[in-house]
Design an enzyme around this catalytic site. Structure first.
Site: not given
Length: 440
Positions: A266, A317
């Site tokens: 991220h 993800d």
């Protein structure tokens, strides 16, 4: 030896016509351009690209697709719904679900996945008879689906972090924890690499390990690829600053984790100091654009990291979308929204993020069609309603996973003309969902 003849193929310099790829022992041994097909060749139409890397996956989050998006909330409220899924997962249902998820990935063009794995134990944190039963289920699922796997076995020891310090584990999180870094390391040491599997490591986040535990973790991971969630949320940055007097990136640097072989997943909310530390360290970043926008996390500093020569890879993800083209386009489109300028990244840069950068992050030598590299590739239609008229060199701008016709992993054709050995992919995925929903 196998030879593939490609109508078009993306080689490191550009897209070429009439490319013959010779594969020996799972790697490209010879590449010729401007050739005509031979009788012995396996013919691949459209544009052949290097295999895509899904560098950040949580397979069990796939159960939340289309069920958490309509009621507002934020990352933290979404997390409670995600935790609830774990109640239905044991080694059998985990295998069934991951088999469906990994098959969906392969059919969409992914040839390697990094599974960020922290659901280790049974209810209440009681280990299964085989302490690695859940990880072994993921390995078996990847093998059946035909995708390479880096199992990023995750150390998770605390329930969170607030201004007072680290929190105890809650009832759900006890399934994630081994109790100590040493116990985690002993369990992971029992796992073995194979031709299609690498055993990597992950620290869940600065919330889930204390500073001392992070430093101990850094001493036991060896030469495994290491990932961690980093600065996904502003709240994480604030509490880390309050407790440790440092940002998460600074804190990881102090613990000895930031360096080559480390990937910050991220990396959404980074300061200039963080960016400079990333650039000097040799670490990489993994963006997950479809998740980061779905959870309202924010837009990461893609261009700022690239300017500092930090390699960026991509992941899906939570699997609200499983489509490598969507992730690739996402990072560019997010940058355009920030900057009001087009072409923030070139096609070659974007393709590298989706392929070779992810392979490197996961500990594999692939994601490129070059002599000596792993023979992983994807054939993409150029005659669908999405890709008709698209220039072969810009296929990533128009294609979706639905345009993938053939997938080759280690020289072996896994998907052939849209057909997977396990059967219709829609059915495989549907069966996986039913297996979990029907679990007691």
């Amino acid at each position: 030896m196998t030879t593939y003849w490609c109508e078009h193929a993306q080689l490191p310099d550009k897209v070429h016509r009439g490319v013959r790829l010779t594969v020996v022992d799972g790697r490209f041994s010879e590449i010729a351009t401007d050739t005509k097909p031979r009788d012995a060749d396996v013919r691949l139409g459209g544009v052949v690209l290097p295999g895509f890397a899904n560098a950040h996956s949580h397979a069990f989050h796939r159960m939340l697709r289309g069920r958490t998006h309509g009621d507002g909330g934020n990352f933290w409220t979404w997390r409670e719904q995600m935790y609830a899924v774990t109640a239905r997962l044991d080694p059998d249902t985990y295998f069934a679900l991951a088999r469906g998820v990994f098959t969906e990935m392969v059919a969409s063009g992914y040839t390697v996945v990094g599974e960020f794995h922290y659901l280790h134990h049974g209810p209440g944190g009681k280990p299964y008879d085989d302490p690695n039963a859940m990880g072994s289920a993921l390995v078996a699922a990847a093998e059946e689906a035909g995708i390479r796997l880096t199992l990023l076995d995750t150390c998770y020891l605390s329930g969170g972090l607030d201004s007072a310090g680290h929190l105890p584990l809650d009832e759900v999180q006890t399934r994630f924890s081994d109790g100590s870094v040493q116990a985690w390391a002993e369990r992971v040491d029992a796992l073995q690499d194979s031709a299609m599997v690498r055993i990597g490591a992950a620290a869940h986040s600065v919330r889930a390990l204390t500073g001392e535990q992070l430093a101990e973790f850094a001493t036991v991971v060896g030469d495994r690829p290491v990932h961690a969630h980093v600065s996904e949320q502003m709240g994480e940055n604030l509490t880390t600053q309050l407790v440790y007097g440092a940002s998460p990136v600074e804190h990881l640097t102090d613990a000895g984790l930031l360096g080559e072989g480390f990937t910050a997943v991220h990396a959404t909310h980074l300061s200039d100091v963080d960016l400079d530390l990333m650039g000097r360290s040799g670490a990489g970043a993994c963006f997950c654009p479809t998740t980061e926008r779905d959870l309202a996390d924010g837009i990461g500093p893609g261009c700022e990291l690239a300017e500092r020569e930090v390699p960026i890879c991509l992941g899906s993800d939570q699997h609200a979308v499983i489509d490598p083209f969507e992730e690739i386009r996402g990072i560019e489109m997010h940058e355009r929204l920030k900057s009001h300028e087009r072409g923030r990244f070139g096609v070659a840069q974007l393709l590298e993020m989706g392929t070779s950068a992810g392979y490197r992050s996961l500990g594999w030598d692939g994601g490129r069609i070059a002599v000596g590299a792993l023979a992983d590739l994807v054939a993409v239609r150029i005659d669908s309603r999405r890709t008709g008229g698209v220039a072969p060199a810009q296929i990533i701008s128009g294609a979706t996973g639905a345009d993938v016709t053939d997938v080759v992993v280690g020289g072996r054709r896994i998907v052939s003309s849209g057909v997977h050995p396990l059967g219709p992919v829609d059915d495989v995925v549907a069966e996986a969902i039913v297996a979990v929903r029907s679990a007691p």
